[in-house]
Scaffold this motif. Structure first.
Motif, PDB file in Angstrom:
ATOM      1  N   MET A   1       9.540   5.424 -15.392  1.00 55.08           N
ATOM      2  CA  MET A   1       8.893   5.281 -14.094  1.00 55.08           C
ATOM      3  C   MET A   1       9.815   4.560 -13.115  1.00 55.08           C
ATOM      4  O   MET A   1       9.826   4.869 -11.915  1.00 55.08           O
ATOM      5  N   GLN A   2      10.589   3.624 -13.612  1.00 55.43           N
ATOM      6  CA  GLN A   2      11.513   2.904 -12.731  1.00 55.43           C
ATOM      7  C   GLN A   2      12.580   3.827 -12.162  1.00 55.43           C
ATOM      8  O   GLN A   2      13.051   3.627 -11.042  1.00 55.43           O
ATOM      9  N   GLU A   3      12.955   4.852 -12.928  1.00 57.69           N
ATOM     10  CA  GLU A   3      13.917   5.827 -12.427  1.00 57.69           C
ATOM     11  C   GLU A   3      13.344   6.580 -11.227  1.00 57.69           C
ATOM     12  O   GLU A   3      14.090   7.043 -10.360  1.00 57.69           O
ATOM     13  N   ILE A   4      12.023   6.705 -11.192  1.00 55.69           N
ATOM     14  CA  ILE A   4      11.371   7.361 -10.058  1.00 55.69           C
ATOM     15  C   ILE A   4      11.200   6.391  -8.898  1.00 55.69           C
ATOM     16  O   ILE A   4      11.577   6.671  -7.755  1.00 55.69           O
ATOM     17  N   THR A   5      10.632   5.225  -9.186  1.00 55.58           N
ATOM     18  CA  THR A   5      10.216   4.322  -8.113  1.00 55.58           C
ATOM     19  C   THR A   5      11.391   3.661  -7.394  1.00 55.58           C
ATOM     20  O   THR A   5      11.208   3.151  -6.289  1.00 55.58           O
ATOM     21  N   LYS A   6      12.569   3.680  -7.983  1.00 57.56           N
ATOM     22  CA  LYS A   6      13.703   3.086  -7.273  1.00 57.56           C
ATOM     23  C   LYS A   6      14.041   3.876  -6.009  1.00 57.56           C
ATOM     24  O   LYS A   6      14.756   3.380  -5.133  1.00 57.56           O
ATOM     25  N   ASN A   7      13.520   5.093  -5.903  1.00 58.04           N
ATOM     26  CA  ASN A   7      13.767   5.913  -4.725  1.00 58.04           C
ATOM     27  C   ASN A   7      12.644   5.864  -3.703  1.00 58.04           C
ATOM     28  O   ASN A   7      12.685   6.580  -2.705  1.00 58.04           O
ATOM     29  N   PHE A   8      11.618   5.063  -3.974  1.00 53.65           N
ATOM     30  CA  PHE A   8      10.479   4.973  -3.074  1.00 53.65           C
ATOM     31  C   PHE A   8      10.099   3.503  -2.882  1.00 53.65           C
ATOM     32  O   PHE A   8      10.254   2.695  -3.788  1.00 53.65           O
ATOM     33  N   MET A   9       9.558   3.184  -1.720  1.00 51.76           N
ATOM     34  CA  MET A   9       8.895   1.898  -1.565  1.00 51.76           C
ATOM     35  C   MET A   9       7.626   1.921  -2.407  1.00 51.76           C
ATOM     36  O   MET A   9       6.927   2.938  -2.475  1.00 51.76           O
ATOM     37  N   VAL A  10       7.334   0.801  -3.075  1.00 56.35           N
ATOM     38  CA  VAL A  10       6.114   0.680  -3.872  1.00 56.35           C
ATOM     39  C   VAL A  10       5.273  -0.446  -3.283  1.00 56.35           C
ATOM     40  O   VAL A  10       5.780  -1.541  -3.009  1.00 56.35           O
ATOM     41  N   CYS A  11       3.991  -0.161  -3.093  1.00 54.09           N
ATOM     42  CA  CYS A  11       3.059  -1.152  -2.555  1.00 54.09           C
ATOM     43  C   CYS A  11       1.809  -1.174  -3.431  1.00 54.09           C
ATOM     44  O   CYS A  11       1.056  -0.204  -3.467  1.00 54.09           O
ATOM     45  N   HIS A  12       1.621  -2.267  -4.163  1.00 55.86           N
ATOM     46  CA  HIS A  12       0.429  -2.455  -4.982  1.00 55.86           C
ATOM     47  C   HIS A  12      -0.617  -3.215  -4.163  1.00 55.86           C
ATOM     48  O   HIS A  12      -0.320  -4.275  -3.602  1.00 55.86           O
ATOM     49  N   ILE A  13      -1.839  -2.705  -4.132  1.00 53.41           N
ATOM     50  CA  ILE A  13      -2.931  -3.355  -3.419  1.00 53.41           C
ATOM     51  C   ILE A  13      -3.870  -4.031  -4.418  1.00 53.41           C
ATOM     52  O   ILE A  13      -4.204  -3.463  -5.453  1.00 53.41           O
ATOM     53  N   ASP A  14      -4.287  -5.244  -4.103  1.00 57.84           N
ATOM     54  CA  ASP A  14      -5.355  -5.915  -4.848  1.00 57.84           C
ATOM     55  C   ASP A  14      -6.588  -5.954  -3.961  1.00 57.84           C
ATOM     56  O   ASP A  14      -6.523  -6.376  -2.792  1.00 57.84           O
ATOM     57  N   ALA A  15      -7.723  -5.522  -4.486  1.00 61.59           N
ATOM     58  CA  ALA A  15      -8.970  -5.624  -3.737  1.00 61.59           C
ATOM     59  C   ALA A  15      -9.230  -7.093  -3.407  1.00 61.59           C
ATOM     60  O   ALA A  15      -8.781  -7.997  -4.128  1.00 61.59           O
ATOM     61  N   PRO A  16      -9.936  -7.386  -2.335  1.00 59.17           N
ATOM     62  CA  PRO A  16     -10.154  -8.780  -1.916  1.00 59.17           C
ATOM     63  C   PRO A  16     -10.661  -9.663  -3.056  1.00 59.17           C
ATOM     64  O   PRO A  16     -11.645  -9.343  -3.728  1.00 59.17           O
ATOM     65  N   GLY A  17      -9.941 -10.754  -3.293  1.00 57.55           N
ATOM     66  CA  GLY A  17     -10.352 -11.738  -4.279  1.00 57.55           C
ATOM     67  C   GLY A  17     -10.096 -11.373  -5.719  1.00 57.55           C
ATOM     68  O   GLY A  17     -10.486 -12.112  -6.625  1.00 57.55           O
ATOM     69  N   GLN A  18      -9.395 -10.271  -5.986  1.00 55.87           N
ATOM     70  CA  GLN A  18      -9.187  -9.838  -7.362  1.00 55.87           C
ATOM     71  C   GLN A  18      -7.806 -10.191  -7.904  1.00 55.87           C
ATOM     72  O   GLN A  18      -7.562 -10.064  -9.109  1.00 55.87           O
ATOM     73  N   GLN A  19      -6.892 -10.624  -7.061  1.00 61.61           N
ATOM     74  CA  GLN A  19      -5.550 -10.940  -7.526  1.00 61.61           C
ATOM     75  C   GLN A  19      -5.550 -12.207  -8.391  1.00 61.61           C
ATOM     76  O   GLN A  19      -6.457 -13.039  -8.312  1.00 61.61           O
TER      77      GLN A  19
ATOM     78  N   GLN B   1       8.009  16.738  -8.154  1.00 58.73           N
ATOM     79  CA  GLN B   1       8.856  17.918  -8.024  1.00 58.73           C
ATOM     80  C   GLN B   1       8.079  19.077  -7.400  1.00 58.73           C
ATOM     81  O   GLN B   1       8.619  19.837  -6.591  1.00 58.73           O
ATOM     82  N   GLY B   2       6.817  19.206  -7.759  1.00 57.84           N
ATOM     83  CA  GLY B   2       5.988  20.242  -7.160  1.00 57.84           C
ATOM     84  C   GLY B   2       5.792  20.033  -5.670  1.00 57.84           C
ATOM     85  O   GLY B   2       5.544  20.982  -4.927  1.00 57.84           O
ATOM     86  N   MET B   3       5.907  18.777  -5.211  1.00 58.14           N
ATOM     87  CA  MET B   3       5.795  18.473  -3.788  1.00 58.14           C
ATOM     88  C   MET B   3       7.144  18.603  -3.084  1.00 58.14           C
ATOM     89  O   MET B   3       7.227  18.456  -1.860  1.00 58.14           O
ATOM     90  N   GLY B   4       8.201  18.876  -3.863  1.00 57.87           N
ATOM     91  CA  GLY B   4       9.505  19.092  -3.255  1.00 57.87           C
ATOM     92  C   GLY B   4      10.454  17.924  -3.328  1.00 57.87           C
ATOM     93  O   GLY B   4      11.452  17.893  -2.614  1.00 57.87           O
ATOM     94  N   TYR B   5      10.190  16.962  -4.198  1.00 57.11           N
ATOM     95  CA  TYR B   5      11.071  15.805  -4.320  1.00 57.11           C
ATOM     96  C   TYR B   5      11.877  15.870  -5.606  1.00 57.11           C
ATOM     97  O   TYR B   5      11.350  16.220  -6.666  1.00 57.11           O
ATOM     98  N   VAL B   6      13.156  15.522  -5.524  1.00 52.72           N
ATOM     99  CA  VAL B   6      13.998  15.401  -6.699  1.00 52.72           C
ATOM    100  C   VAL B   6      13.795  14.014  -7.275  1.00 52.72           C
ATOM    101  O   VAL B   6      13.940  13.018  -6.569  1.00 52.72           O
ATOM    102  N   THR B   7      13.449  13.920  -8.543  1.00 50.26           N
ATOM    103  CA  THR B   7      13.141  12.615  -9.129  1.00 50.26           C
ATOM    104  C   THR B   7      14.185  12.148 -10.126  1.00 50.26           C
ATOM    105  O   THR B   7      14.035  11.102 -10.724  1.00 50.26           O
TER     106      THR B   7
END
Length: 362
Positions: A89-107, A317-323
């Motif tokens: 997964m890291q091989e994929i995500t190094k090419n994208f910004m990653v943003c994890h959301i925590d619902a209010p008060g759950q972090q 890849q189906g959306m047209g991105y090289v991963t």
């Protein structure tokens, strides 16, 4: 401009690996997290209150940001560490910004909500996300949601379709809760502790009966890392949600549905299976992939991160991105599905013809 508080943090290692039927899961293949860039935590002001996020990388004009949303009873670390710490997964995500959301008060470490605090509705939780997108300068998102998080991202896509390029929805239930469900939940809550009330939402009956290491670990994590009062508020709001207002085009007058490519994911032994099948019937079969993961319980992103990573790679890849190697959009359009030889993948409107991961190694 939305206000923000931020600081760097060290990502935790995945939870302990689980063994199912004497066979090791993909979690045995998870390597210690090797940071491609620094992670930062943010508290972002939105029209419906403050929202916590953790990010890595910067927004790119030519690519969506990967935005995740966790299920009830979890937070971004408990829900997504195993998947995003997986080496592939890291091989994929190094090419994208990653943003994890925590619902209010759950972090982790969240303060208890003040007395009388009105927790945002599910619609309002979806309505908080444009502030996040605007704050980071994100043009479009590629959402990955689990359970309640999948519902929120689907609602967000219905409200703001131009902001969403694709969705991976794990364990989504598009239906609202009727008064019988509400009353049953109330009675269950009177006789069970909050973690024991939520665990059947997260895990299959088989996993709970066998009291696996994974279930024991998550019971402990929920007890020790999430504020119980805040969790109860989120759980109550999820259980009072209304049905997602979507239907397959042509089935209902003036119907609307998700316009972006969608990958629906559920384990073959998951409590959410019925809801995911129902959601599949409401989506356009021409841009929907149904993935039923064999030998998987309630949280396939935890027990089989390798299989889900592979599926996600083909989805991109189906959306047209090289991963793999090149960090750019394909000029020739989507990769033909015929190249997906290592994963059974189908665009389908029914479970009977759905693709399934057979549990064999990659």
């Amino acid at each position: 401009m939305a206000r923000m508080l931020e600081h760097q943090f060290t990502e935790e290692k995945p939870l302990l690996a689980e063994q199912r039927g004497g066979q090791e899961t993909d979690m045995e293949n998870c390597e210690p997290f090797i940071s491609v860039g620094e992670w930062k935590e943010h508290n972002i002001e939105t029209p419906f209150g403050w929202l916590h996020a953790a990010t890595q990388g910067e927004a790119r004009a030519n690519k969506p940001a990967i935005l995740t949303y966790h299920d009830v009873g979890l937070n971004h670390k408990l829900c997504f560490n195993a998947l995003f710490n997986y080496n592939g997964m890291q091989e994929i995500t190094k090419n994208f910004m990653v943003c994890h959301i925590d619902a209010p008060g759950q972090q982790i470490g969240a303060s208890q909500m003040s007395q009388g605090y009105q927790y945002p509705t599910m619609d309002q939780l979806a309505g908080m996300l444009p502030s996040v997108v605007q704050h980071f300068g994100i043009k479009r998102i590629l959402g990955i949601g689990v359970g309640a998080g999948a519902y929120i991202l689907a609602r967000f896509s219905l409200l703001f379709p131009d902001m969403v390029e694709g969705l991976v929805l794990i364990n989504i239930d598009p239906s609202g809760k009727g008064w019988i469900d509400w009353a049953t939940g109330k009675l269950t809550g009177l006789t069970s502790t909050l973690p024991d009330t939520i665990l059947p939402h997260l895990f299959s009956q088989e996993e709970l009966t066998n009291n696996t290491e994974l279930v024991r670990s998550y019971r402990q994590q929920i007890n020790s890392t999430i504020n119980k009062s805040n969790l109860q508020l989120f759980w109550n709001m999820y259980n009072s949600r209304r049905s997602l207002d979507m239907n397959r085009s042509g089935s209902v007058l003036n119907s609307k549905t998700l316009r972006c490519p969608v990958m629906l994911v559920v384990g073959d032994n998951a409590p959410a299976e019925e809801g995911v099948v129902e959601c599949n019937a409401k989506l356009d079969p021409s841009n929907t992939t149904f993935l039923k993961m064999a030998d998987s319980g309630g949280l396939p992103q935890i027990t089989q991160p390798g299989k889900l990573t592979e599926a996600f790679k083909y989805f991109l890849q189906g959306m047209g991105y090289v991963t793999h190697i090149r960090d750019r959009r394909l000029s020739g359009g989507p990769v033909p599905s015929a190249s997906m030889t290592r994963l059974a993948r189908s665009r389908t409107a029914s479970l009977t013809s759905a693709g399934s991961v057979d549990g064999s190694g990659p």
